[in-house]
Design an enzyme around this catalytic site. Sequence first.
Site, PDB file in Angstrom:
ATOM      1  N   HIS A  63       0.864  -1.191   0.000  1.00 48.75           N
ATOM      2  CA  HIS A  63       0.000   0.000   0.000  1.00 48.75           C
ATOM      3  C   HIS A  63       0.895   1.234   0.000  1.00 48.75           C
ATOM      4  O   HIS A  63       1.315   1.712   1.049  1.00 48.75           O
ATOM      5  CB  HIS A  63      -0.920  -0.018   1.220  1.00 48.75           C
ATOM      6  CG  HIS A  63      -1.963   1.055   1.230  1.00 48.75           C
ATOM      7  ND1 HIS A  63      -3.151   0.929   1.925  1.00 48.75           N
ATOM      8  CD2 HIS A  63      -2.010   2.281   0.658  1.00 48.75           C
ATOM      9  CE1 HIS A  63      -3.866   2.022   1.769  1.00 48.75           C
ATOM     10  NE2 HIS A  63      -3.178   2.866   0.992  1.00 48.75           N
ATOM     11  N   HIS A  65       1.426   5.102  -2.166  1.00 52.65           N
ATOM     12  CA  HIS A  65       0.900   6.052  -3.155  1.00 52.65           C
ATOM     13  C   HIS A  65       1.988   6.821  -3.895  1.00 52.65           C
ATOM     14  O   HIS A  65       1.761   7.277  -5.016  1.00 52.65           O
ATOM     15  CB  HIS A  65      -0.025   7.066  -2.469  1.00 52.65           C
ATOM     16  CG  HIS A  65      -1.275   6.481  -1.916  1.00 52.65           C
ATOM     17  ND1 HIS A  65      -2.394   6.244  -2.677  1.00 52.65           N
ATOM     18  CD2 HIS A  65      -1.593   6.052  -0.657  1.00 52.65           C
ATOM     19  CE1 HIS A  65      -3.345   5.717  -1.918  1.00 52.65           C
ATOM     20  NE2 HIS A  65      -2.880   5.582  -0.698  1.00 52.65           N
ATOM     21  N   ALA A 144      -8.576  11.776   3.876  1.00 56.36           N
ATOM     22  CA  ALA A 144      -8.077  12.728   2.877  1.00 56.36           C
ATOM     23  C   ALA A 144      -8.485  12.352   1.458  1.00 56.36           C
ATOM     24  O   ALA A 144      -8.008  12.959   0.497  1.00 56.36           O
ATOM     25  CB  ALA A 144      -6.557  12.815   2.969  1.00 56.36           C
ATOM     26  N   HIS A 198     -12.025   2.753   4.738  1.00 54.72           N
ATOM     27  CA  HIS A 198     -12.787   4.003   4.795  1.00 54.72           C
ATOM     28  C   HIS A 198     -14.266   3.672   5.004  1.00 54.72           C
ATOM     29  O   HIS A 198     -15.128   4.018   4.191  1.00 54.72           O
ATOM     30  CB  HIS A 198     -12.564   4.825   3.529  1.00 54.72           C
ATOM     31  CG  HIS A 198     -11.152   5.337   3.398  1.00 54.72           C
ATOM     32  ND1 HIS A 198     -10.772   6.569   3.874  1.00 54.72           N
ATOM     33  CD2 HIS A 198     -10.040   4.768   2.887  1.00 54.72           C
ATOM     34  CE1 HIS A 198      -9.468   6.739   3.626  1.00 54.72           C
ATOM     35  NE2 HIS A 198      -9.008   5.652   3.044  1.00 54.72           N
ATOM     36  N   ASP A 255       4.121   4.006  11.315  1.00 55.79           N
ATOM     37  CA  ASP A 255       5.031   5.157  11.369  1.00 55.79           C
ATOM     38  C   ASP A 255       5.135   5.740  12.768  1.00 55.79           C
ATOM     39  O   ASP A 255       5.880   6.698  12.994  1.00 55.79           O
ATOM     40  CB  ASP A 255       4.616   6.241  10.367  1.00 55.79           C
ATOM     41  CG  ASP A 255       3.211   6.789  10.615  1.00 55.79           C
ATOM     42  OD1 ASP A 255       2.539   6.319  11.560  1.00 55.79           O
ATOM     43  OD2 ASP A 255       2.782   7.683   9.856  1.00 55.79           O
ATOM     44  N   HIS A 258       0.371   7.540  12.856  1.00 51.98           N
ATOM     45  CA  HIS A 258      -0.974   7.017  12.588  1.00 51.98           C
ATOM     46  C   HIS A 258      -1.406   6.073  13.696  1.00 51.98           C
ATOM     47  O   HIS A 258      -2.556   6.122  14.154  1.00 51.98           O
ATOM     48  CB  HIS A 258      -1.005   6.293  11.247  1.00 51.98           C
ATOM     49  CG  HIS A 258      -1.065   7.191  10.055  1.00 51.98           C
ATOM     50  ND1 HIS A 258       0.028   7.864   9.573  1.00 51.98           N
ATOM     51  CD2 HIS A 258      -2.120   7.540   9.250  1.00 51.98           C
ATOM     52  CE1 HIS A 258      -0.334   8.581   8.513  1.00 51.98           C
ATOM     53  NE2 HIS A 258      -1.627   8.403   8.307  1.00 51.98           N
ATOM     54  N   ASP A 281       1.839   3.416   3.277  1.00 56.21           N
ATOM     55  CA  ASP A 281       0.793   4.342   2.823  1.00 56.21           C
ATOM     56  C   ASP A 281       1.438   5.662   2.409  1.00 56.21           C
ATOM     57  O   ASP A 281       0.842   6.740   2.545  1.00 56.21           O
ATOM     58  CB  ASP A 281      -0.263   4.570   3.912  1.00 56.21           C
ATOM     59  CG  ASP A 281      -1.550   5.201   3.374  1.00 56.21           C
ATOM     60  OD1 ASP A 281      -1.789   5.109   2.159  1.00 56.21           O
ATOM     61  OD2 ASP A 281      -2.297   5.803   4.160  1.00 56.21           O
ATOM     62  N   ALA A 320      -3.076  12.841   5.929  1.00 54.71           N
ATOM     63  CA  ALA A 320      -3.231  12.732   4.477  1.00 54.71           C
ATOM     64  C   ALA A 320      -2.167  11.805   3.901  1.00 54.71           C
ATOM     65  O   ALA A 320      -1.518  12.098   2.905  1.00 54.71           O
ATOM     66  CB  ALA A 320      -3.156  14.117   3.830  1.00 54.71           C
ATOM     67  N   GLY A 321      -1.992  10.669   4.550  1.00 50.93           N
ATOM     68  CA  GLY A 321      -0.967   9.730   4.112  1.00 50.93           C
ATOM     69  C   GLY A 321       0.301   9.920   4.918  1.00 50.93           C
ATOM     70  O   GLY A 321       0.488  10.938   5.602  1.00 50.93           O
TER      71      GLY A 321
END
Length: 400
Positions: A63, A65, A144, A198, A255, A258, A281, A320-321
């Site tokens: 996962h 982005h 986000a 989500h 991390d 989160h 992420d 937001a990631g």
Amino acid sequence: MNERPLKICHANIITPHRIIPNGCLLIQGTSIAAVAAHDIEITDADIIDAAGKYVAPGFIDIHVHGGGGFDFMDATEEAFLAIAETHARYGTTALSPTTLTGTQQHLLHTLEVYEQANKNNHKGASFIGMHLEGPYFSINQRGAQDPRYIRNPDPKEYMDVVSRSTAVKRWSAAPELPGAIAFGQYLRAHNILVSLAHTDAIYEEVLEAYENGYTLATHLYSSMLGVTRRNAIRYAGAVEAAFLLDGMDVEIIADGIHLPAPLLKLVYKIKGADKTALITDAMRAAGTNHTESVLGHPETGLKVIIEDGVAKLPDRSSFAGSIATADQLVRNMITLADVPLADAVKMMSLTPATIMGIANKKGLLAPGKDADIVIFDKDITIHNTIIMGNPVYNRPAGIA
């Protein structure tokens, strides 16, 4: 491909069952030829002296982005390859390019770009199939994700995507939406992993979804309900459902932001290393020192700020990631969650490989497996990344 054999010696080799001290590993072509607790005698081989460092299966990020200033939603070959090379520097040898909620046209174009980039990806983490995150989400749990594009599952739409591209290997959606069960059934019939994400689903809805293909929880805790009340009655949410369903896999953004240390410990205690995958992420600012960025396409995406080691919406209403890299996740599980090194590595290699159905080739240091290997020191600082037998990253000498 490296034509000469490659031998890694004087290594602490990490396997799922033990760490082999002063071990040796031999690579022939794109595969591992041998793993031994003694020196392997071979002539005419290139040699990497690990000098007591750890040798582990390459990290697999299912996962991600973006990174290095690029996002997969840029939908350019340059972006795909730059992200792959960025994450390879941090030990990732395979990854799932992940989209965001957007238009059908943009999604189809991104899938076309994936196919071309996959052919030309020789210096970065291998692509193991696209992960579509959205657009079938709960608006209340959008985080986000751009609300302009959030919608319910549309059979005409998702069947069109599957018919046009074999690159889709995973799709995340909210299982309580109208049409979401049929969506899950359709994807599983086409061997695509379905993941809940989500979502406002409660336990009973997740249970039905699990029975119809939703076998993974996307970034557990993030953008999903825990215990909730409806008309004064308390219900278990998606988080509790993921814990209660023994067969459900989970992924976590380790991390340390989160999910703080206590939640990292809780997930490990309940689900264990075999059912928990670590994910970055990561968005485009990963691997950079940017303080402002964009989530998604640079022209149509959401502006974000980078502070406190994480990406946030400008009003600070939501993360937001992440800007994490795989080495950081492994390090955090050890230092924050008190997880043994071998288990932390498993959650970043064999477990995600198993979830994605590629454990027959990746995620394990054993003869016949793909030669995806990472070498790091006691601080989980990456010194070498080898992908399919090809050394793609060697840490420059003299870097502190």
